[in-house]
Design an enzyme around this catalytic site. Structure first.
Site, short mmCIF file in Angstrom:
data_model
loop_
_atom_site.label_atom_id
_atom_site.label_comp_id
_atom_site.label_asym_id
_atom_site.label_seq_id
_atom_site.Cartn_x
_atom_site.Cartn_y
_atom_site.Cartn_z
CG ASN A 40 -1.81 1.20 1.25
OD1 ASN A 40 -1.76 1.76 0.37
ND2 ASN A 40 -2.52 1.16 2.45
N GLY A 41 0.92 1.95 -0.97
CA GLY A 41 1.85 3.33 -1.28
C GLY A 41 2.44 2.88 -2.54
CG MET A 48 3.81 38.53 -7.88
SD MET A 48 2.11 38.06 -7.74
CE MET A 48 1.33 38.91 -9.27
CD GLU A 50 -2.98 26.40 3.28
OE1 GLU A 50 -2.06 26.92 2.35
OE2 GLU A 50 -2.44 25.77 4.00
CB CYS A 79 -1.00 43.60 -9.21
SG CYS A 79 0.95 42.62 -9.26
CB CYS A 122 3.91 38.68 -2.80
SG CYS A 122 3.35 39.25 -4.63
CB CYS A 140 2.08 44.87 -1.84
SG CYS A 140 1.29 45.46 -3.30
#
Lengths: 482, 1512
Positions: free
Chosen positions: B256-257, B500, B914, B1125, B1131, B1136
């Site tokens: 498994n893997g 960027m 996120e 921008c 960043c 900025c």
């Protein structure tokens, strides 16, 4: 890159100038350099952008972020090398360029905060001269090809230096008694002292460039056009854009109405001590027509001569104080109100003014104008007619194009604006190239240098394709990036 | 037309689609993962019950397997048993005694003639090897238990029975059977597959789903089919292509893997073959070579090698310890003899590295082992009546609690072994001690290994003849190398970071002739295996490198340990000289000049390579074992061969020659000067690199004052070396590889822009899919650098380069002052005319020099297409657009909300990124429709998930695939922290992997979890383009996702190491085309939306993307530019200047972007797309998708053609039924219908709607996954994040809970589990309470046995959890607010924790608190050894203060009350004494944040009624 976030902590320092009251008493340069500590701080404000709009805004593609950083790190010798990589004469641009780079600086999005690029440039190059880092760089070997450069303004000089360093034998032909073109005779000493021009001419001479003065090619009998074509493998026309725009109004023929350049040439020769001026503003009511740099130089010269009054008038309306985002958004050059150094020294300024005539008895005594709408076609506003005393009227309304005799003599084709047609610097006559204002029309000194460099590159390539196998180092037209 | 050969048509299976390469699809990149289990009887008595139990377990692991487009066709299932003697005795006449006959299970062709040939071949071979053919048996199968697809490709399965020659013992007989098999296999090619051929074990397997196995093979359910052990496996493959062969188990193992280092392992193994000798095999050995059967999977290759090692005399555990060594370096708790064993065997063989749970049996022992990272689950128990069961999950078999006497889990690097002869589980330490002390391995290593540092220091090398500047030019140095790469490297001992993305051309399209390294793109792990955190999990990482010759793998002598060991593979000049002048009685080095005479011109390169290879051969023949490839002679006369080419050419040449293992390769070159260049050299075979010019340049930087006044040249060099070593680890870890020897020669790169001929010859086995340059162009590049440097001016400035920041005459950037300014002017003025100017520039640029799409042209409709007004309006097209995932935190609140507003106003989608989202935005026009779920799980709770239209699992990001991220504490202000549900001032780390996704079946589980959290949202998986992404996407489709995003490498706005931005991942054009082709081949395309992104800028880009297969498009950089921008690329610096990528309040004021700017941009793009559609004659966007036939290579673009670029693979249209949908046309099959939660919700109806307190009991089994998820969703939908009042719902569940028990549990719900649980308990716990305890009367002691699996409370944000018993690895990983009590944890406890409280009332594993920046842990440290196992990079160990004591006491009391824990009782009974044994684990960051007074410490995270009040 400079110092992180420094642009938030450190304010832009405007170029230090001697006080107007003091400087009008002499002809020395009025711009001062910032002390080293402050200069470094200004360098620290540069953020070394991923996309440096300054570098793009500069016609020469000066590697601005790179040398800003070097100044911040107090590494002037490297900065000077970096600066000279793209610009043969930073001491000229550092004094005279209106700095489109600063208008395009990312910090200028927040208007009025651009990095003081021009000052930094000047500081680098002045220090380099002082320290003796700028020395002749003669080519290691000669190609055996010869090039004539007609005109010793910034464009011609840049072309000459580049071509010479590439190993070609370069002769500069200049109609005036010494070199520099408008740099020497058009721009007053208090903006650029002539020793600055001279030391650069000396460097070129030491590198092997031959200068022949008082030679008006195609006009003088000494050197005619045919001789030029036969005597050299290539010719670069860098004669500038010297046909002034005239003012067709009643009274134009009166004594005391002159083109600005006639006045400024005289003033420069007088300051240099080489000749008494034919025109003087001393004690006179001076009217300068045209709101540009030449006009400003006239205003300031008149101050120094002790004019009774100086008034500068401009056809266009008064531009807004701040960048008009709908017309010229960042990073474009902003069409906005600027107050020249000369007006800080005194004098009046009027916008949206159309001159309707001058009058006087043989000599000009009065000027008549009317206010206009400020935008084309500049319709007069009834009831705004005015008359002012005027003893000297200087026409500083720009230039129409190069003088045509030489172009005619060589048979060079012209473009619609009477400039030498030379899209890639080569004109219609094989081996004849054009650069600078003669090719692109009146423009900035920074463009002149750029034109000279790129033209040199075109000449070099043409010679290589057409010429002997023996070659020196290829001339670098680019800014050295690869 | 009559068919000319009807027989063959009927009997031969049709050619398998996907079995061969087509277009961009290559079967070599298939992955699989799975569920495994075994059952064993300690009394070793064969019974049929063993088999039945195993089959039951298999059925209960079904959710770990997968089905393809044909729902009845499984990916594979199988079983290994001991040979059931009774059964065969009945089936076959005249069998000799057990042990003297063997059975070969053969998969044979269905063509009778061919089958007869093969059978004949087998029979002949048996005879030739001196054994007896006893007969053939047809294996009965029942076809009603197999899917249509599988049936179509089913082989004929027959068993050949072989009698042993009289004089053979059983081991020798096994060897003979092996030889017979190999000989027959080699002769038959792919027509013969032999799942097993042994006198001990027997394998049944096929392309079946788990429940089908027993039905398809009636043998298995025959009462006399008996065995004392049974090993089963259920497979999940990324593809749906029929393959019976690839089902597990293999002959010795089930896996498994995934083996990450496979390419290197296979190469090295091949290189070893010429040295193999074995007394046991004698001359037979030659017959079995090559050891590894070509075309097999990673597991098959592993099995092949393992088999050889075992048959040649090593025990099965011994061989496994060689192949999967545990992490032993720098670990004090590993005994010396064991360390010696691993070090010794490291000289024989590199590790087979990867997330691997290997189950194995040879019929005498059965067991399982886990790789050093422990990334696969395994749970076992032993019963009072003598059974041992191990499985990927607990609960696969029903067991009476009182019968269970022990429970445990597989642990990283540990062997779990049941020895039938001894009738017991042999403890890991005992087993390993016995094996490791068989010989004096440790002594041999001590005596024979030479350390580089011990070699005498030689004289300095002669000074170079050319100036430094000349040599820098010769090797293509630029100013940026100094400023951007080297100075920061020396300053920080770390690689520099940028932002960027990458908007420069591929190396092959660049006109600046980039160095060869830049043609190689780093591969990275996504989905099918996890990347590693090389910083926080440094315990498993090692840069130790070694050199020398290898000896016969099948033998063991002291000489085998004769290796030269280096602390890291980057050598300083002095070290290189030590090597060069090493005494020949120790080692022998030979330096080979890798330059060629400039006078020879481009042709000299090939001659040079030939000469080098010949010299290498000669040196080896003369006994050298260190080859130094040196370009020190480069100068006016001689041109350096690109070091990577020289290295790989020699490496591959020696591999081909079979002499590779006689020497190590060391590279002495002026060229390498970055992490990527060193990584490629090591990846293509260099054991060590001396980057002498880089070191010299560093000295120059010191001299010039670039590095400050303090630093010496020596120090700068040391720091740079360290920085590169660190970067090398990071590069390895992206692929999940832990050690340099495993990485060395593993070739984990994809070539982009190199000719297939060049790659085939010198970079053998590397993928190169768009053709490209070959030796002549590479030679020209080297010559042009040479021309620039020589004849030397010596004083000229270096070129600027312009790769990392735009420069006018530097490398081309598609975002440049022109394009940025015109775009901004267009969107601000709302001028389509200005936009057209912009798009003209971009599109023209694109074709001239930048992108692959620029090299394509449209095949316009004849007759001018259709009128523009007939084309779908722009307002419809923009609904397909979304903005990229940019977190609040990485960008400002203003910018984030502007993007959301813009997208909402046009019906598109914005993405949270996120970093969570402020709940107040859930109900207004600032709501991001896409809510991202990334590895850090920041801000992810039930309320967030409930309020999404789309949930996107970010597997990788374009800027830095395979890496995690970090948000420093000073950027986490009150607001950011509240949105991320973390603590202000506390730094946040996103781990490289999702700790709940180590393989494809884990992803399937997370998709299921998210479906439960929000059944209405579509589930998306974000991948980054690399070779093989298509097969991963197919796996994603099979995992039930609705949407897959293929990101190009050029995209990415986030901060990342420069080498990652430039060198990891590939353009989306290739990845998208591969995805489309693979999905089509699998007939999975119709089930899933495909989106692409990566520097999309114009309508033209959008149309190309659609034609290549994208339904939807994402934009990130362009909308940011529209909003102001200017590509500062800072960043990561928080400075900025336009208020986008910053949290500085002053700078944020400068943000001037408006939603309409972004809207204008997207509408302009859609308008431009419409004009192209009109010309193509296509009215509906839907009809555009997948029409790759409308694209042609643009013959007019000549520059790239000259460089050999070939787009045919990208523009390939798979040969499938034309009616097969090329876009998403149908929904995935419903996944939630059988969820237990529907019953929970029903029972809680009054509680949810009326707040009525409710209690109930339910039975639970391991197939009930994510219990509590749907319930929590129902609550959050009605009550928002605050849920219900505490204790409103109290449910008790009895049994073994499936994965993700209590995931996302909402406030007000309490789940008590009586039994045990699998992995991911309390994932994303959002305020609920969990209690787990064993049943009363259990036959084992709770606190000594495992109650729940790995990765518990991952991303928990609030709530409490109590575990009476031990749990697995990574307990409370990324916990940001939950409180928990547990009685013992595995490795990496409290990893990346940022908040909450954990009390461990027992022992912890290693690496506790790694990356822990917030929250508090209290650990009961009764023997005082905890400090050794705690990672104190970020935390301090302290004594408890009053406040701590109160908190801890309350938690323990609650633990006792909820779970009846005797541990709690014991501690409370003598509280002062207990208290004295507790240690407080306090993160330094957290302490600072608390002292700064920005947060109150507490277990409930950072909730405020204001932000959490908003409901859906």
């Amino acid at each position: 890159m400079g110092e992180l976030g420094a642009f938030l902590k450190i304010k832009r320092a405007d170029t230090p100038e001697r006080s107007p009251g003091e400087r009008v008493g002499d002809h020395r340069e009025f711009v001062r350099l910032l002390p080293l500590v402050e200069l470094k701080q200004q360098g620290a404000r540069c953020m070394e952008c991923g996309v440096p709009f300054c570098h793009s805004g500069c016609p020469l593609g000066n590697l601005i972020p790179d040398w800003n950083d070097l100044v911040y790190r107090e590494r002037f010798e490297e900065a000077s090398e970096q600066l000279h990589r793209t610009n043969n004469f930073p001491e000229f641009t550092g004094r005279l360029c209106p700095a489109p780079c600063e208008a395009a600086c990312v910090l200028e999005i927040d208007e009025g905060n651009a990095v003081t690029i021009k000052q930094i440039e000047l500081a680098i190059v002045d220090r380099a001269w002082e320290a003796g880092w700028i020395v002749p760089q003669p080519p290691r070997e000669r190609t055996g090809r010869s090039v004539a450069v007609v005109g010793s303004g910034p464009s011609g000089l840049a072309a000459a230096q580049q071509l010479n360093r590439a190993g070609h034998s370069v002769t500069v032909l200049e109609r005036d008694e010494t070199g520099g073109g408008l740099l020497r005779f058009g721009v007053p000493d208090f903006k650029i002292e002539k020793t600055v021009v001279e030391r650069r001419l000396r460097q070129l001479a030491d590198e092997g460039v031959e200068f022949r003065y008082c030679v008006e090619v195609g006009v003088d009998v000494d050197v005619d056009a045919a001789e030029l074509l036969e005597g050299y493998d290539a010719v670069v026309l860098a004669t500038g854009s010297r046909v002034p725009r005239d003012l067709p109004v009643p009274g134009r023929e009166l004594e005391g109405v002159h083109f600005a350049m006639d006045y400024l040439y005289g003033q420069n020769r007088a300051v240099a001590g080489s000749a008494e001026p034919a025109l003087t503003a001393a004690g006179k009511h001076v009217i300068v027509i045209g709101g540009g740099d030449t006009g400003a130089d006239c205003v300031a010269s008149a101050h120094r001569e002790g004019a009774a009054s100086v008034t500068q008038i401009e056809l266009l309306g008064e531009p807004p104080v701040n960048r008009p985002d709908d017309l010229t958004p960042w990073p474009l050059w902003p069409l906005k109100l600027r107050t020249s150094y000369a007006l800080k020294e005194g004098g009046e300024r009027s916008f949206a003014v159309s001159t309707t005539g001058v009058s006087g008895d043989g000599r000009v005594e009065r000027i008549h104008w009317v206010e206009n709408t400020g935008v084309p076609p500049f319709a007069a506003i009834p009831g705004t007619e005015e008359t002012h005393p005027a003893d000297l009227v200087l026409l500083a309304m720009g230039f129409l194009g190069p003088e045509q005799q030489l172009l005619d003599a060589l048979g060079v084709e012209r473009d619609a604006r009477s400039n030498a047609a030379a899209p890639e610097f080569a004109t219609s006559v094989p081996g004849v190239f054009a650069a600078g204002d003669a090719r692109r029309g009146q423009s900035l000194i920074v463009w002149a240098i750029d034109e000279g460099r790129r033209c040199a590159s075109a000449v070099d390539a043409w010679l290589a394709a057409d010429g002997p196998a023996e070659r020196g180092t290829p001339v670098a037209a680019t800014n050295g990036a690869s | 037309m009559p068919n000319e050969s009807p027989d063959i048509q009927q009997t031969m299976p049709p050619p398998r689609p996907g079995a061969v390469r087509s277009g961009l699809y290559d079967p070599a990149y298939e992955h699989d993962a799975c569920g495994v289990a075994f059952v064993a009887r300690l009394d070793a008595v064969p019974t049929h019950e063993t088999v039945l139990r195993a089959l039951t377990a298999l059925g209960n692991l079904e959710h770990r397997g997968a089905e393809g487009a044909d729902a009845n066709t499984g990916d594979g299932a199988g079983i290994t048993v001991q040979i059931p003697d009774v059964f065969f005795r009945a089936a076959v006449d005249g069998l000799p005694p057990a042990g003297t006959y063997g059975i070969g299970v053969c998969f044979l062709p269905r063509d009778d003639a061919r089958r007869a040939e093969i059978e004949q071949l087998v029979e002949t071979t048996i005879a030739a090897e001196g054994q007896r053919l006893l007969g053939w048996r047809d294996v009965p199968v029942d076809e009603k238990y197999v899917g249509e697809t599988a049936k179509a490709y089913a082989p004929v399965i027959r068993q050949v029975v072989v009698g042993a020659a009289p004089d053979l013992d059983q081991d020798a007989f096994e060897r003979k059977l092996y030889v017979i098999r190999r000989v027959a296999e080699l002769a038959a090619g792919s027509d013969l597959v032999v799942p097993s051929f042994s006198s001990r074990t027997l394998v049944y397997k096929g392309m079946l789903s788990a429940p089908q196995l027993g039905g398809y093979f009636p043998d298995l359910v025959h009462p006399s089919f008996e065995s004392a052990v049974a090993l089963i496996h259920s497979r999940y493959s990324t593809n749906t292509f029929p393959s019976w062969e690839l089902a597990h188990p293999y002959r010795l193992i089930a896996h498994n893997g995934e083996i990450n280092t496979l390419r290197g392992n296979v190469n090295w193994m091949r290189a070893r073959e010429s040295q193999l000798k074995s007394e046991l095999f004698g001359d037979d050995l030659a017959k079995v070579l090559p050891v590894i059967r070509p075309g097999g999977s990673d597991t098959a290759a592993f099995d092949n090698v393992l088999e050889l090692l075992v048959l040649a005399g090593r025990s099965l555990p011994h061989a496994l310890m060689m192949m999967i060594p545990e992490a032993y370096e720098g670990r004090d708790e590993v005994p010396d003899y064991l360390r010696g064993f691993y070090a010794y065997h490291g000289c024989l063989m590199e590790a087979w590295d990867g997330p691997a749970a290997i189950s194995f049996t040879d019929g005498r022992v059965i067991g399982a082992t886990l790789d050093r990272n422990g990334l696969r689950p395994g749970r076992w128990y032993e019963t009072a009546d003598g059974w041992v069961v191990l499985a990927s999950e607990t609960g696969v078999l029903d067991e009476r609690p009182e019968n269970v006497i022990r429970k445990g889990r597989l642990q990283p690097g540990k062997l779990f072994l049941v020895d039938l002869a001894q009738g017991r589980i042999v403890p890991d330490e005992e087993l390993k001690r016995e094996i490791a002390t068989r010989r004096q391995y440790a002594k041999w290593v001590d005596e024979e290994t030479v350390h580089l540092r011990d070699l005498p220091a030689p004289a300095a090398p002669p000074p170079p003849t050319e100036s430094l500047r000349t040599r820098q030019l010769l090797f293509g140095y630029a100013q940026e190398d100094m400023k951007v790469i080297l100075a920061p490297l020396a300053r920080n001992a770390e690689e520099a970071v940028g932002s960027m993305g990458n908007d420069t051309p591929l190396a092959v399209l660049s006109r600046r002739k980039p160095l060869l390294y830049s043609y190689f793109k780093q591969l990275f792990a996504q989905v099918t295996n996890p990347p590693i955190d090389s910083i926080r999990e440094a315990t498993v990482m090692s840069v130790t490198a070694s050199l020398g010759s290898e000896h016969n793998l099948l033998d063991e002598t002291p000489e085998h340990a004769r290796q030269l060991v280096m602390a890291n593979p980057i050598l300083r000049d002095r070290e290189l000289e030590q090597l060069r002048h090493v005494r020949s009685d120790i080692f022998m080095s030979w330096t080979i000049d890798t330059t060629w005479p400039a006078a020879e011109g481009p042709a000299g390169l090939e001659l040079g390579i030939d000469r080098i290879c010949a010299e290498a051969d000669a040196a080896l023949a003369a006994g050298s074992n260190i080859l130094i490839l040196s370009d020190r002679k480069a100068g006016a006369e001689r041109v350096p061969i690109p070091s990577l080419l020289a290295t790989s050419a020699v490496h591959n040449h020696l591999v081909r020659a079979g002499t590779r293992l006689q020497a190590g390769i060391v590279v002495e070159s002026g060229e390498p000067r970055s992490v990527h260049s060193i990584a490629t050299l090591v990846g293509y075979g260099a054991a060590a690199v001396n980057p002498y010019l880089m070191l010299e340049t560093l000295a120059e930087l010191v001299e010039l004052g670039w590095l400050g006044d303090e630093m010496t040249a020596d120090e700068a060099q040391a720091r740079a070396t360290k920085g590169i070593a660190k970067g090398l680890l990071k590069t390895m870890s992206k692929m999940g590889i832990s050690t340099v020897p495993s990485y060395c020669g593993a070739q984990i790169f994809e070539a982009v822009g190199l000719s297939p001929e060049l790659v085939e010859r010198h970079f053998t086995g590397t993928a190169t899919r768009i053709g490209g340059v070959g030796l002549p162009e590479i030679a020209e590049g080297a010559l042009s650098r040479h021309a620039r440097a020589c004849p030397a001016g010596g004083d000229q400035l270096l070129p600027v380069l312009g790769l990392y920041a735009w420069r006018r005459d530097g490398e081309h950037h598609s975002w440049n002052p022109d394009t940025i300014a015109t775009l901004q002017h267009a969107v601000r003025a709302g001028s389509y005319e200005t936009y057209e100017e912009y798009s003209r520039t971009v599109n023209a640029d694109s074709s001239r020099r930048s992108t692959l799409r620029g090299l394509m042209r449209f095949r316009y409709a004849e007759g001018g297409g259709i009128p523009l007004e007939d084309v779908e309006p722009a307002s419809e097209i923009v609904k397909r657009f979304s903005t990229g995932a940019m977190s609040l935190g990485s960008i400002s609140r203003e910018a984030h909300e502007t993007l959301a507003r813009a997208m909402n106003s046009i019906g598109g989608r914005s993405n949270t990124g996120e970093g969570g989202e402020d709940p107040v935005r859930f109900t207004d026009d600032r709501r991001s429709k896409i809510k991202q779920v990334a590895s850090g799980r920041f801000g992810v709770n039930i309320n967030y998930l409930t309020n999404a239209d789309e949930l996107q699992i970010k597997m990788a990001q374009g800027a830095k695939p395979g890496e995690g991220g970090q948000l420093p504490g000073h950027k986490v202000d009150q607001y950011i922290a509240s949105v991320r549900l973390t603590t202000p001032g506390v730094g946040l780390i996103s781990p490289p992997p999702h700790h709940d996704i180590y393989s494809i079946e884990d992803l399937k589980q997370l998709i299921y979890d998210l479906r439960c959290a929000n059944p209405l949202a579509r589930i998306s998986v974000k991948l980054v383009a690399e070779v093989g992404v298509g097969t991963v996407a197919a796996g994603v489709a099979k995992a039930g996702a609705d949407h897959v995003l293929i990101s190009g490498h050029e995209g990415g706005t986030g901060a990342a190491p420069l080498s990652s931005i430039l060198h990891a991942g590939i353009p989306w054009e290739i990845g998208l085309a591969e995805t489309q082709q693979t999905l089509l081949l699998n007939d999975l395309r119709s089930r899933i939306w495909v989106q692409t992104d990566g520097q999309l800028k114009t309508g033209r880009d959008v149309v190309v993307a659609a034609l290549l297969g994208a339904d939807e498009m994402g934009f990130a950089t362009a909308p940011l530019i529209a909003a102001g921008c200017v590509m500062m690329r800072a960043c990561h610096l928080n400075t900025c200047p336009v208020g986008i990528a910053t949290q500085d309040p002053e700078l944020r004021k400068r943000f001037t972007g408006k939603p309409e700017h972004i809207v204008n941009f997207l509408f302009f793009v859609a308008e431009e797309a419409r004009t192209i559609m009109a010309q193509l004659g296509i009215a509906r966007f839907d009809d555009l998708v997948g029409r790759v036939d409308l694209l042609d290579p643009d013959e007019a673009v000549s520059a790239w053609r000259a460089r050999g670029v070939d787009l045919s693979a990208i523009l390939h249209s798979p040969d499938v039924d034309a009616a097969r949908p090329r876009r998403r046309t149908q929904a995935q099959a419903p996944a939630l219908e059988d969820a237990l939660d529907w019953r929970l919700i029903e029972a809680a109806r009054h509680a949810i709607h009326g707040g009525v307190p409710t209690e109930a009991e339910f039975a639970i089994a391991n197939v009930n996954r994510t219990v509590g998820g749907l319930l929590s969703h129902a609550i959050a939908r009605e009550h928002g994040g605050l849920g219900l009042p505490a204790g409103t719902i109290r449910f008790t569940l009895r049994g073994s809970a499936g994965q993700s028990f209590g995931a996302w549990l909402a406030p007000g719900v309490e789940l008590t589990l009586i039994g045990d649980a699998n992995d991911y308990v309390g994932k994303g716990l959002s305020g609920g309470v969990l209690s787990l305890r064993p049943p009363d009367g259990a036959g084992f002691v709770a606190e000594e046995n495992v109650i729940a699996g790995n990765t518990i409370l991952y991303g928990a944000t609030a709530g409490r959890a109590f575990f009476r018993g031990l749990v697995g690895e990574r307990f409370a990983v990324r916990n940001s607010g939950a409180s928990a009590v547990v009685e013992g944890v595995g490795d990496h406890g409290c990893e990346y924790m940022t908040g909450g409280i954990v009390a461990v009332l027992g022992r912890t594993g290693r690496n506790f608190a790694a990356g822990m920046s917030g929250g508090i842990a209290y650990v009961l440290d009764e023997d005082g050894s905890f400090a050794l196992r705690c990672n104190t990079q970020l935390v301090a160990l302290e004594a408890l203060e009053d406040e701590d004591i109160a908190t801890l006491l309350a938690l323990i009391e609650e633990h006792g009350a909820r779970t009846g824990s005797p541990v709690a009782e014991r501690l409370l009974a003598d509280w002062p004494k207990a208290l004295a044994a507790f240690v407080k684990v306090m993160p330094n960051d957290y302490r600072r944040a608390l002292e700064a007074g920005v947060v109150s410490a507490g277990g409930d995270g950072f909730y405020t009624r204001e932000t959490e009040g908003a409901a859906a």
